[in-house]
Motif scaffolding. Structure first.
Motif, mmCIF file in Angstrom:
data_model
loop_
_atom_site.group_PDB
_atom_site.id
_atom_site.type_symbol
_atom_site.label_atom_id
_atom_site.label_comp_id
_atom_site.label_asym_id
_atom_site.label_seq_id
_atom_site.Cartn_x
_atom_site.Cartn_y
_atom_site.Cartn_z
ATOM 1 N N ASP A 6 0.078 -1.731 0.138
ATOM 2 C CA ASP A 6 -1.315 -1.480 -0.257
ATOM 3 C C ASP A 6 -2.292 -2.220 0.646
ATOM 4 O OD1 ASP A 6 -0.740 0.206 -2.494
ATOM 5 O OD2 ASP A 6 -0.186 -1.570 -3.649
ATOM 6 N N VAL A 7 -2.073 -3.509 0.805
ATOM 7 C CA VAL A 7 -2.961 -4.318 1.634
ATOM 8 C C VAL A 7 -2.157 -5.460 2.239
ATOM 9 C CG1 VAL A 7 -3.713 -5.672 -0.372
ATOM 10 C CG2 VAL A 7 -5.120 -5.655 1.699
ATOM 11 N N THR A 8 -2.409 -5.749 3.509
ATOM 12 C CA THR A 8 -1.841 -6.922 4.168
ATOM 13 C C THR A 8 -2.989 -7.803 4.634
ATOM 14 O OG1 THR A 8 0.177 -5.800 4.935
ATOM 15 C CG2 THR A 8 -0.513 -7.759 6.156
ATOM 16 N N ARG A 49 3.678 -7.256 -9.231
ATOM 17 C CA ARG A 49 3.463 -7.145 -7.788
ATOM 18 C C ARG A 49 4.697 -7.594 -7.008
ATOM 19 N NH1 ARG A 49 -2.570 -9.929 -7.233
ATOM 20 N NH2 ARG A 49 -3.793 -7.997 -7.348
ATOM 21 N N ALA A 68 0.471 -1.113 6.228
ATOM 22 C CA ALA A 68 -0.543 -1.322 5.196
ATOM 23 C C ALA A 68 -1.608 -0.229 5.219
ATOM 24 C CB ALA A 68 -1.204 -2.679 5.390
ATOM 25 N N PHE A 114 5.552 -9.051 -2.943
ATOM 26 C CA PHE A 114 4.892 -9.606 -1.763
ATOM 27 C C PHE A 114 5.847 -9.575 -0.573
ATOM 28 C CE2 PHE A 114 2.792 -11.143 -5.480
ATOM 29 C CZ PHE A 114 1.452 -11.112 -5.148
ATOM 30 N N VAL A 155 -7.739 -7.791 -2.456
ATOM 31 C CA VAL A 155 -6.504 -7.812 -3.235
ATOM 32 C C VAL A 155 -6.891 -7.569 -4.691
ATOM 33 C CG1 VAL A 155 -4.424 -9.096 -3.840
ATOM 34 C CG2 VAL A 155 -5.447 -9.398 -1.584
ATOM 35 N N ILE A 206 1.905 -6.113 -1.516
ATOM 36 C CA ILE A 206 0.948 -6.886 -0.729
ATOM 37 C C ILE A 206 1.669 -7.614 0.393
ATOM 38 C CG2 ILE A 206 -0.732 -8.786 -0.831
ATOM 39 C CD1 ILE A 206 -0.992 -7.998 -3.892
ATOM 40 N N HIS A 254 -3.487 -3.166 -6.756
ATOM 41 C CA HIS A 254 -2.603 -3.323 -5.602
ATOM 42 C C HIS A 254 -1.302 -3.993 -6.029
ATOM 43 C CE1 HIS A 254 -6.462 -3.257 -2.988
ATOM 44 N NE2 HIS A 254 -5.958 -2.044 -3.143
ATOM 45 N N ASN A 281 -0.172 -10.737 -11.423
ATOM 46 C CA ASN A 281 0.859 -10.826 -10.385
ATOM 47 C C ASN A 281 2.258 -10.414 -10.848
ATOM 48 O OD1 ASN A 281 -0.603 -11.738 -8.051
ATOM 49 N ND2 ASN A 281 -0.904 -13.698 -9.092
ATOM 50 N N ILE A 325 -4.440 -15.741 -4.459
ATOM 51 C CA ILE A 325 -3.692 -14.714 -5.192
ATOM 52 C C ILE A 325 -3.071 -15.295 -6.457
ATOM 53 C CG2 ILE A 325 -1.613 -13.274 -5.099
ATOM 54 C CD1 ILE A 325 -2.340 -12.709 -2.150
#
Length: 258
Positions: free
Chosen positions: A92-94, A62, A125, A64, A29, A36, A33, A59, A51
């Motif tokens: 982007d990423v999980t 971002r 993701a 979520f 993370v 998320i 990114h 953050n 996070i």
């Protein structure tokens, strides 16, 4: 729910979960990114905790995306921006938990009946990462998570799906019943869940089994996640973290410090 878990003494299992979650967040993370995915399960609160520790400046831009009620509450309680996969179909990423992971990074998920939304966020993701404690690290699925493959089904079709699962090799498949209410477990999507154990021979190569179950009419989603994860992080009792990669590489690294 609370995000102050690490401030009280942790059991060896909880410490292992925290090690896995913190390490995965630190590695995957990154500041760039912005979208998320937050998964489900007992390791995920430590993901959110780490996070949050990245700071409000990182953050603030971002969003979520939760996989279910638990992760939604964690995001809201942490004062992070809540989004939905309908708004953000590319993530982007999980980072998600798992009930068990094999040597090929195939997973059983769905012990918490969130596997439909979990699979959507995993597929959405660019990078899907698993976090768990050492108990979930197996050679073959079904070794430690013996309840069976979670199968989410349309309620009106459950009896027929159950019969079909019996016929294809899971004679002990059964409807999952709630523990604190009369009747079946109902998923966030309003569906029932069947737990279908299969023998080790079928679980050695779970992808054909996944396809076979998915083809049964009435099945909404199957809790077998195959050929999806980039890496799996397992916290160990000795304070180290085992990292299994999708290409077969395995790393042993020191866990992060508070």
């Amino acid at each position: 729910m609370t995000l102050t878990i690490s401030k009280v003494p942790l059991s060896a299992i909880e410490e292992a979960k925290k090690l896995a979650a913190w390490t995965a967040v630190d590695k995957h993370v990154l500041p760039e990114h912005k979208v998320i995915g937050i998964g489900s399960g007992s390791t995920v609160p430590y993901v959110v905790e780490r996070i949050v520790a990245q700071g409000p400046e990182v953050n603030k831009d971002r969003v979520f995306i939760p996989t279910g009620f638990q992760s939604k509450e964690l995001i809201v309680d942490a004062h992070l921006s809540l989004g939905d996969v309908e708004q953000y179909p590319i993530i982007d990423v999980t980072i998600d938990g798992a009930d068990e992971v094999d040597t090929e990074l195939n997973c059983i998920k769905g012990g918490g009946a969130c596997h439909l939304r979990e699979k959507v966020l995993a597929e959405a993701a660019d990078t899907w990462i698993i976090v768990a404690d050492y108990r979930k690290n197996s050679q073959v699925l079904g070794t430690t998570y013996t309840q069976g493959v979670p199968v989410e089904v349309a309620p009106f079709a459950y009896a027929k799906v159950l019969q079909n699962l019996h016929h294809i090799g899971s004679p002990n498949a059964k409807l999952r019943l709630a523990k604190m209410k009369a009747g079946p477990v109902v998923s966030d999507n309003g569906n029932f869940v069947i737990d279908a154990p299969f023998d080790a021979e079928k679980m050695k190569d779970p992808y054909p089994l996944l396809a076979q179950i998915k083809m049964l009419t009435g099945v909404v989603e199957v809790g077998l996640f195959c050929h999806m994860a980039k890496a799996a992080y397992f916290g160990n009792q000795d304070g180290s973290v085992t990292v299994k990669w999708h290409d077969g590489k395995v790393d042993q690294i020191a866990g992060p410090q508070s």
